[in-house]
Design a protein around this motif. Structure first.
Motif, PDB file in Angstrom:
ATOM      1  N   ASN A   1       0.812  -1.214   0.000  1.00 49.19           N
ATOM      2  CA  ASN A   1       0.000   0.000   0.000  1.00 49.19           C
ATOM      3  C   ASN A   1       0.847   1.268   0.000  1.00 49.19           C
ATOM      4  O   ASN A   1       0.353   2.352   0.327  1.00 49.19           O
ATOM      5  CB  ASN A   1      -0.936   0.012   1.217  1.00 49.19           C
TER       6      ASN A   1
ATOM      7  N   PHE B   1       2.118   3.962  -2.085  1.00 47.19           N
ATOM      8  CA  PHE B   1       1.834   4.555  -3.388  1.00 47.19           C
ATOM      9  C   PHE B   1       2.472   5.938  -3.532  1.00 47.19           C
ATOM     10  O   PHE B   1       2.100   6.708  -4.414  1.00 47.19           O
ATOM     11  CB  PHE B   1       0.321   4.671  -3.596  1.00 47.19           C
TER      12      PHE B   1
ATOM     13  N   THR C   1       2.290  -3.682 -13.411  1.00 47.84           N
ATOM     14  CA  THR C   1       2.060  -2.463 -12.627  1.00 47.84           C
ATOM     15  C   THR C   1       1.386  -1.377 -13.470  1.00 47.84           C
ATOM     16  O   THR C   1       0.541  -0.634 -12.966  1.00 47.84           O
ATOM     17  CB  THR C   1       3.381  -1.948 -12.030  1.00 47.84           C
TER      18      THR C   1
ATOM     19  N   LEU D   1      -2.292  -2.227 -13.535  1.00 47.10           N
ATOM     20  CA  LEU D   1      -2.980  -1.825 -12.305  1.00 47.10           C
ATOM     21  C   LEU D   1      -3.231  -0.324 -12.285  1.00 47.10           C
ATOM     22  O   LEU D   1      -4.297   0.136 -11.857  1.00 47.10           O
ATOM     23  CB  LEU D   1      -2.155  -2.236 -11.087  1.00 47.10           C
ATOM     24  N   ALA D   2      -2.253   0.443 -12.753  1.00 46.38           N
ATOM     25  CA  ALA D   2      -2.418   1.897 -12.774  1.00 46.38           C
ATOM     26  C   ALA D   2      -3.515   2.319 -13.752  1.00 46.38           C
ATOM     27  O   ALA D   2      -4.312   3.215 -13.456  1.00 46.38           O
ATOM     28  CB  ALA D   2      -1.092   2.570 -13.142  1.00 46.38           C
TER      29      ALA D   2
ATOM     30  N   PHE E   1      -6.782   1.636 -12.118  1.00 46.10           N
ATOM     31  CA  PHE E   1      -7.066   2.670 -11.126  1.00 46.10           C
ATOM     32  C   PHE E   1      -7.546   3.944 -11.821  1.00 46.10           C
ATOM     33  O   PHE E   1      -8.521   4.582 -11.389  1.00 46.10           O
ATOM     34  CB  PHE E   1      -5.814   2.950 -10.293  1.00 46.10           C
TER      35      PHE E   1
ATOM     36  N   ILE F   1       2.221   3.131  -8.546  1.00 55.70           N
ATOM     37  CA  ILE F   1       2.147   1.686  -8.321  1.00 55.70           C
ATOM     38  C   ILE F   1       3.421   1.058  -8.876  1.00 55.70           C
ATOM     39  O   ILE F   1       3.802   1.317 -10.014  1.00 55.70           O
ATOM     40  CB  ILE F   1       0.904   1.093  -9.000  1.00 55.70           C
TER      41      ILE F   1
ATOM     42  N   THR G   1       2.351  -5.423  -4.562  1.00 56.68           N
ATOM     43  CA  THR G   1       1.040  -4.811  -4.786  1.00 56.68           C
ATOM     44  C   THR G   1       0.213  -5.629  -5.767  1.00 56.68           C
ATOM     45  O   THR G   1       0.644  -5.897  -6.887  1.00 56.68           O
ATOM     46  CB  THR G   1       1.200  -3.370  -5.299  1.00 56.68           C
TER      47      THR G   1
ATOM     48  N   GLN H   1      -4.062  -6.375  -7.261  1.00 57.71           N
ATOM     49  CA  GLN H   1      -5.269  -5.612  -7.558  1.00 57.71           C
ATOM     50  C   GLN H   1      -6.083  -5.331  -6.297  1.00 57.71           C
ATOM     51  O   GLN H   1      -6.661  -4.251  -6.136  1.00 57.71           O
ATOM     52  CB  GLN H   1      -6.139  -6.354  -8.583  1.00 57.71           C
TER      53      GLN H   1
ATOM     54  N   VAL I   1      -4.879  -2.189  -4.648  1.00 62.22           N
ATOM     55  CA  VAL I   1      -5.234  -0.986  -5.390  1.00 62.22           C
ATOM     56  C   VAL I   1      -6.721  -0.680  -5.225  1.00 62.22           C
ATOM     57  O   VAL I   1      -7.115   0.476  -5.020  1.00 62.22           O
ATOM     58  CB  VAL I   1      -4.856  -1.143  -6.878  1.00 62.22           C
TER      59      VAL I   1
ATOM     60  N   TRP J   1      -8.374   2.679  -3.454  1.00 70.01           N
ATOM     61  CA  TRP J   1      -9.352   3.543  -4.120  1.00 70.01           C
ATOM     62  C   TRP J   1     -10.610   3.688  -3.264  1.00 70.01           C
ATOM     63  O   TRP J   1     -11.142   4.803  -3.110  1.00 70.01           O
ATOM     64  CB  TRP J   1      -9.692   2.998  -5.496  1.00 70.01           C
TER      65      TRP J   1
END
Length: 481
Positions: A79, A81, A382, A385-386, A389, A458, A463, A465, A468, A472
């Motif tokens: 976590n 970030f 990564t 994932l970004a 997000f 990220i 890390t 999903q 993330v 959020w």
């Protein structure tokens, strides 16, 4: 306790340390991401004076847990970030341990040939993996070297640029004319520090306008500033183009900037500290546009996003001669047949300090453990994932998203239409700090056009999903309550 640690004692305590690190990673989610201590709290728990007699190593480990761990901000936490990632992985840690165990001081080839020659191999490997030009290889006119950070790389590049621009006079006589260096408002502060350290001076760091749409440097304004400085009798010395700015990962137009630099004979340094390693993925090699044709120096940091623990920043030169000419001094106590022969690289001439660690061992370990496929999987994962997000932010009308976001950083802003910009910024900062103080996640911020944006970077291999998504949800709750 007294005397040196024996090999058997080292074996016993070394196993305890490795077990401690393994347990730390296995249970890292149990820690608050950002340290919860107050200023001075750690120091207050440590003795004011050093021990007169040696202590058992077990006590060191006990104090690590009881005193130091509460004061650690956990950069490897899933976590985390904030800022940019500072990845540490098993093979890198073990490579660093081997480096420490060997205790090599690799200032010249003769002090440990393997230290030098392995470094030449791994920087050439990395250049190949990133699709960088052939002339960056150590068996060509240029070559690569592992620095401690992009700040040191910028300093070395500035020294080389100053040497070339002055025809070598600066190294002999000092600065006798006004030299200028060019950045944008989004260029890393290390470039201004480099200008101060080499004697150019902060007042001669010229700030180039950016394109409001892309936040990339404006080549037309750069050309105008250079022309203005030439007319005033200055010596335009270096331009820094950034691929992936710290603030937002904006990309300067390297090719267009390079054309301006070439027309005026100005050194072009490309700072790709964060984003450069993304080019390990062939579909992202568009970020190298213009590098082969125009870059005099280029830097990227495996210790950010490429699974190699700090410190490991690679600087490549298109032509290493100006750098070596600027930095090489050979006192009698360093003379040796290999150096005199001219057949070897002495990396002491490629950096500011004389001494150097066996840093290439950890990068070598990472490249061999993961291979190109594993590195690409991490970068793509990564970024994926970004992008996911970013889609959540885009779909929530209570937030606005900064576009584009081609890498693994997402910048966004909660909407507070009832507040002035200043009031909204104060509220955003206060809520962000409350989130960080909770220990649940760690965010940082930036400002673009005078408005505060939150940054979610990220990059940790820990890390997933679920982390993330949870972040959020927590952000939504905090900013829309």
């Amino acid at each position: 306790m007294s005397g040196h640690m024996s090999p058997e004692e080292f074996r016993r305590f070394g196993r305890q340390v490795v077990d401690w690190i393994a347990d730390y990673y296995a249970g890292i989610e149990s820690h608050p991401v950002r340290s919860q201590v107050r200023p001075g709290q750690v120091r207050a728990q440590l003795p004011a004076h050093p021990p007169e007699r040696g202590e058992p190593f077990e006590q060191v480990l006990r104090d690590l847990d009881a005193v130091l761990m509460p004061g650690v901000t956990h950069w490897q936490h899933p976590n985390f970030f904030a800022y940019f990632p500072a990845n540490a992985t098993g093979p890198a840690i073990l490579g660093d341990l081997l480096s420490s165990g060997l205790g090599v001081q690799g200032m010249v080839w003769a002090t440990s040939p393997a230290c030098t020659e392995l470094e030449t191999v791994v920087v050439d490997w990395l250049a190949e993996l990133l699709g960088l030009p052939e002339h960056f290889r150590t068996d060509a006119a240029g070559g690569g070297v592992i620095q401690d950070s992009a700040s040191s790389a910028a300093l070395v590049a500035a020294l080389a640029a100053l040497h070339r621009a002055s025809g070598g006079r600066v190294a002999r006589e000092g600065i006798t004319r006004r030299h200028t260096l060019y950045v944008s408002a989004h260029t890393h502060s290390s470039l201004e520090r480099a200008a101060r350290m080499v004697g150019v001076g902060a007042d001669n760091v010229r700030v180039v306008d950016v394109d409001p749409a892309t936040l990339g440097m404006d080549p037309a304004h750069l050309a105008a500033l250079i022309a203005e400085d030439l007319a005033a009798g200055a010596v335009p010395t270096m331009v820094c183009a950034t691929v992936g700015t710290t603030s937002t990962t904006a990309i300067d137009p390297v090719r267009a900037i390079g054309e301006v630099c070439r027309a005026r004979g100005v050194w072009l340094h490309v700072d790709a500290a964060y984003a450069g390693v993304a080019a390990v993925c062939p579909e992202l090699r568009w970020i190298n546009d213009g590098v082969a044709e125009f870059a005099d120096s280029y830097c990227t940091n495996p210790h950010k996003w490429l699974l190699t623990n700090f410190d490991c920043s690679v600087l490549w030169m298109a032509d290493r001669a100006p750098m070596i000419d600027a930095l090489s001094i050979l006192p009698e106590y360093l003379r040796n047949p290999a150096t005199t022969s001219g057949e070897v690289i002495d990396y002491r001439d490629w950096q500011v300090p004389l001494g150097r660690r066996f840093r290439s061992l950890k990068l070598w370990s990472v490249l061999r453990w993961y291979g190109a496929e594993g590195l690409r999987e991490h970068i793509r994962g990564t970024i994926g994932l970004a992008q996911e997000f970013a889609s959540w932010v885009r779909d929530d009308p209570r937030f606005e998203l900064l576009e584009p976001h081609p890498f693994a950083l997402v910048c966004f802003r909660p909407r507070f239409p009832e507040l002035s910009t200043e009031e909204a910024d104060e509220r955003i900062f206060a809520i962000m700090e409350s989130l960080n103080e909770s220990g649940e996640l760690y965010l940082t911020h930036t400002k673009v056009d005078g408005r505060m944006l939150l940054r979610v970077a990220i990059g940790s291999p820990q890390t997933e999903q679920r982390h993330v998504r949870a972040a959020w949800k927590r952000i939504q709750e905090a900013f829309t309550a």
